[in-house]
Design a protein around this motif. Structure first.
Motif, PDB file in Angstrom:
ATOM      1  N   UNK A 193       0.816  -0.964   0.039  1.00  0.00           N
ATOM      2  CA  UNK A 193      -0.092   0.038  -0.113  1.00  0.00           C
ATOM      3  C   UNK A 193       0.829   1.274  -0.030  1.00  0.00           C
ATOM      4  N   UNK A 194       0.384   2.353  -0.431  1.00  0.00           N
ATOM      5  CA  UNK A 194       1.040   3.821  -0.226  1.00  0.00           C
ATOM      6  C   UNK A 194       1.346   3.926   1.017  1.00  0.00           C
ATOM      7  N   UNK A 195       0.409   3.836   1.941  1.00  0.00           N
ATOM      8  CA  UNK A 195       0.712   3.974   3.406  1.00  0.00           C
ATOM      9  C   UNK A 195       1.755   3.233   3.922  1.00  0.00           C
ATOM     10  N   UNK A 196       2.075   2.276   3.603  1.00  0.00           N
ATOM     11  CA  UNK A 196       3.443   1.328   3.956  1.00  0.00           C
ATOM     12  C   UNK A 196       4.390   1.704   3.180  1.00  0.00           C
ATOM     13  N   UNK A 197       4.304   1.933   1.793  1.00  0.00           N
ATOM     14  CA  UNK A 197       5.348   2.464   1.127  1.00  0.00           C
ATOM     15  C   UNK A 197       6.110   3.638   1.392  1.00  0.00           C
ATOM     16  N   UNK A 198       5.023   4.524   1.810  1.00  0.00           N
ATOM     17  CA  UNK A 198       5.590   5.987   2.594  1.00  0.00           C
ATOM     18  C   UNK A 198       6.465   5.637   3.831  1.00  0.00           C
ATOM     19  N   UNK A 199       6.310   4.802   4.493  1.00  0.00           N
ATOM     20  CA  UNK A 199       6.917   4.495   5.650  1.00  0.00           C
ATOM     21  C   UNK A 199       7.752   3.329   5.649  1.00  0.00           C
ATOM     22  N   UNK A 200       8.219   2.877   4.390  1.00  0.00           N
ATOM     23  CA  UNK A 200       9.138   1.721   4.230  1.00  0.00           C
ATOM     24  C   UNK A 200      10.482   1.757   4.846  1.00  0.00           C
ATOM     25  N   UNK A 201      11.014   3.126   4.732  1.00  0.00           N
ATOM     26  CA  UNK A 201      12.471   2.974   5.102  1.00  0.00           C
ATOM     27  C   UNK A 201      13.002   3.223   6.444  1.00  0.00           C
ATOM     28  N   UNK A 202      12.376   4.515   6.884  1.00  0.00           N
ATOM     29  CA  UNK A 202      12.870   4.766   8.316  1.00  0.00           C
ATOM     30  C   UNK A 202      12.480   3.877   9.372  1.00  0.00           C
ATOM     31  N   UNK A 203      11.288   3.760   9.590  1.00  0.00           N
ATOM     32  CA  UNK A 203      11.039   2.557  10.644  1.00  0.00           C
ATOM     33  C   UNK A 203      11.208   0.958  10.237  1.00  0.00           C
ATOM     34  N   UNK A 204      10.694   0.404   9.353  1.00  0.00           N
ATOM     35  CA  UNK A 204      10.821  -1.057   9.016  1.00  0.00           C
ATOM     36  C   UNK A 204      12.337  -1.360   8.805  1.00  0.00           C
ATOM     37  N   UNK A 205      13.213  -0.716   8.100  1.00  0.00           N
ATOM     38  CA  UNK A 205      14.552  -0.934   7.871  1.00  0.00           C
ATOM     39  C   UNK A 205      15.231  -1.097   9.267  1.00  0.00           C
ATOM     40  N   UNK A 225      19.624  -5.017   0.510  1.00  0.00           N
ATOM     41  CA  UNK A 225      18.610  -5.630  -0.271  1.00  0.00           C
ATOM     42  C   UNK A 225      17.826  -6.614   0.357  1.00  0.00           C
ATOM     43  N   UNK A 226      18.487  -7.695   1.099  1.00  0.00           N
ATOM     44  CA  UNK A 226      17.516  -8.723   1.651  1.00  0.00           C
ATOM     45  C   UNK A 226      16.536  -7.758   2.724  1.00  0.00           C
ATOM     46  N   UNK A 227      16.947  -6.965   3.569  1.00  0.00           N
ATOM     47  CA  UNK A 227      16.028  -6.255   4.399  1.00  0.00           C
ATOM     48  C   UNK A 227      14.899  -5.230   3.928  1.00  0.00           C
ATOM     49  N   UNK A 228      15.197  -4.817   2.429  1.00  0.00           N
ATOM     50  CA  UNK A 228      14.147  -4.054   1.762  1.00  0.00           C
ATOM     51  C   UNK A 228      13.139  -5.241   1.259  1.00  0.00           C
ATOM     52  N   UNK A 229      13.566  -6.128   0.929  1.00  0.00           N
ATOM     53  CA  UNK A 229      12.754  -7.523   0.364  1.00  0.00           C
ATOM     54  C   UNK A 229      11.752  -7.893   1.426  1.00  0.00           C
ATOM     55  N   UNK A 230      12.428  -8.092   2.611  1.00  0.00           N
ATOM     56  CA  UNK A 230      11.852  -8.750   3.535  1.00  0.00           C
ATOM     57  C   UNK A 230      10.746  -7.772   4.272  1.00  0.00           C
ATOM     58  N   UNK A 231      10.979  -6.391   4.468  1.00  0.00           N
ATOM     59  CA  UNK A 231      10.044  -5.633   4.734  1.00  0.00           C
ATOM     60  C   UNK A 231       8.914  -5.503   3.778  1.00  0.00           C
ATOM     61  N   UNK A 232       9.276  -5.398   2.450  1.00  0.00           N
ATOM     62  CA  UNK A 232       8.025  -5.336   1.520  1.00  0.00           C
ATOM     63  C   UNK A 232       6.959  -6.722   1.579  1.00  0.00           C
ATOM     64  N   UNK A 233       7.582  -7.769   1.657  1.00  0.00           N
ATOM     65  CA  UNK A 233       6.861  -9.234   1.963  1.00  0.00           C
ATOM     66  C   UNK A 233       6.004  -9.245   3.187  1.00  0.00           C
ATOM     67  N   UNK A 234       6.755  -8.485   4.152  1.00  0.00           N
ATOM     68  CA  UNK A 234       5.605  -8.453   5.514  1.00  0.00           C
ATOM     69  C   UNK A 234       4.712  -7.600   5.253  1.00  0.00           C
TER      70      UNK A 234
END
Length: 345
Positions: free
Chosen positions: A135-147, A298-307
Motif C-alpha cells: 500500500x502507499x501508506x506502507x510504502x511511504x513509511x517503508x524506509x525509516x521504521x521498517x529497515x 537488499x534482503x532487508x528491503x525485500x523482507x519488509x515489502x513481503x511483510x
C-alpha cells in the motif's frame, strides 16, 4: 506526463541548527514551516524526480524542522525525509533512467528537496521499487521504521540472548520489532505511558509491558530485569527513564540510543558500571547502518515489502492530511497516540 515549473510545498523558515532546543513535541507548524510555491527541482545525474503520492511524518522530521537533528536545515527548501511516489524524470546515469514510471519508496537524505511537496528529488540508489501488493501508506513509511526495525533486531539476535528492552513501546517502530521478536521466540520488555496500550503490545509480541508512570514502575522493572537478564536496550527516549533502566540492567549491557524524545538531562547514575561491569553506551543511525551493511540492505528491503504484502506488518494510520491543511492540523494529529500521520500533496 507534463512536469510543471512550480509546485506547492511546506518550506523551512530556518536554516542550520537551533541554539535553543525545545524538545520533540510539535506545538505548532508556524515557527518552523510556511506553505509556499517553489520551482520544481531538476534531478542531478544520479538522481530522480518523483511525483509524491504520500509523505510520512516521523519523529526525526519534527526534530529536523526544529533544528535539532543531525543534519542542518536549508532555509526555503521543502521539509520531509520519506515518502512514496512515481518517478517522472531521471538523471543521465543508467539506473535513474531505469526507474522511469515506477512507483518507489524514497528517502530525500541530503538532497534538500523534501517529501512534503508535490515533487521531490532523491538519489536513485536509495529509491525502492515497490511490489504492487504494498500500500502507499506502507510504502511511504517503508524506509525509516521498517529497515530500522530489521537492523536493530539483527543487533538483538547477534547478542545471543532472548530478552531485550525497548522504550517508546507504542511507537510504530517498536511494534514492528515486537512482531519480529514474537515470530522468533524473543522476549521484548517494553515501556509505555498509558495502561490502555498494554494489552495491544502483549498481543503483538511483548513479553512484559511496564507503564513508566505507574507508582511501582521501578520495582516492577527491577523484578523483570532480575528474571529476564536483558543486555540490549533499544532507546528512543533517553532522559531520566533511560537512566533508571540502564542502571538496573546486568553486566555487559548495551544502551543503544536512536532518539531523544525526552529533552531532560540524561544522567549516567553510576559511571563505574562502564568500567567494572563492562556496560556500553552507543548510538544507532539508519543512514550509517545502510552504509556499513550494504549486503544486508537488499534482503532487508525485500523482507519488509513481503511483510507488508502478506499482512504480518501494517502501518497504523492516524490521519492522511492534504498539504494545504497541514499547517493547522499536523500538530493536533501528531499528538494522538499509536499511529502515523501522512501528507498527501
Amino acid at each position: 506526463m507534463a512536469i510543471p515549473s512550480d509546485m506547492k510545498a511546506l518550506l523551512l523558515t530556518g536554516g542550520g541548527y537551533t541554539r535553543t532546543p525545545t524538545g520533540t513535541v510539535l506545538e505548532a507548524m508556524e515557527p518552523y514551516l510556511q506553505p509556499g510555491s517553489i520551482g520544481v527541482p531538476t534531478p542531478g545525474p544520479s538522481q530522480v524526480l518523483i511525483k509524491v503520492n504520500l509523505a510520512s511524518i516521523n519523529p526525526s522530521d519534527v526534530m529536523f524542522i526544529k533544528g535539532q537533528y543531525g543534519q542542518p536545515r536549508a532555509k526555503g527548501q521543502p521539509a520531509g525525509f520519506e515518502g512514496v511516489g512515481t518517478v517522472v524524470a531521471g538523471g543521465d546515469e543508467p539506473y535513474p533512467k531505469s526507474l522511469a514510471g515506477k512507483r518507489v519508496a524514497f528517502a530525500t537524505g541530503v538532497t534538500n528537496w523534501g517529501s512534503w511537496a508535490e515533487y521531490a528529488v532523491a538519489e536513485a540508489a536509495v529509491c525502492i521499487p515497490l511490489l504492487d501488493t504494498v500500500r502507499d501508506e506502507d510504502g511511504a513509511a517503508l524506509i525509516v521504521n521498517p529497515l530500522t526495525a530489521i537492523a536493530m533486531f539483527d543487533i538483538v539476535k547477534e547478542a545471543g540472548e532472548k530478552a531485550f528492552i525497548m522504550t517508546a513501546g507504542a511507537s510504530q517502530l517498536c511494534k514492528l520489532i515486537a512482531g519480529l521478536a514474537k515470530e522468533e521466540g524473543y522476549r521484548p520488555i517494553v515501556t509505555v505511558r498509558r495502561d490502555e496500550q498494554i494489552p495491544l503490545l502483549k498481543e503483538i509480541g511483548a513479553a512484559h509491558v511496564l507503564n513508566e508512570k505507574a507508582p511501582d514502575f521501578k520495582a516492577a522493572l527491577r523484578e523483570v530485569i532480575k528474571t529476564e537478564q536483558p543486555r540490549i536496550f533499544l532507546d528512543a527516549v533517553t532522559g531520566p527513564l533511560a537512566s533508571v533502566i540502564f542502571d538496573a540492567m546486568p553486566k555487559r549491557a548495551r544502551w543503544i540510543i536512536y532518539g531523544r524524545l525526552d529533552p531532560d538531562t540524561t544522567v549516567i547514575r553510576e559511571p563505574g558500571q562502564l568500567i567494572f561491569q563492562h556496560k556500553h553506551i552507543e548510538g544507532f543511525w539508519l543512514v550509517e547502518w545502510m552504509r556499513q551493511f550494504r549486503d544486508r540492505r537488499g534482503p532487508a528491503i525485500m523482507e519488509a515489502q513481503k511483510r507488508f504484502s502478506d499482512g504480518r506488518w501494517s502501518t497504523d494510520v492516524t490521519a492522511v492530511l492534504p498539504l494545504d491543511e497541514a499547517m493547522a492540523k499536523v500538530p493536533v494529529e501528531l499528538a494522538k497516540p499509536n499511529g502515523k500521520v501522512f501528507l498527501k500533496p
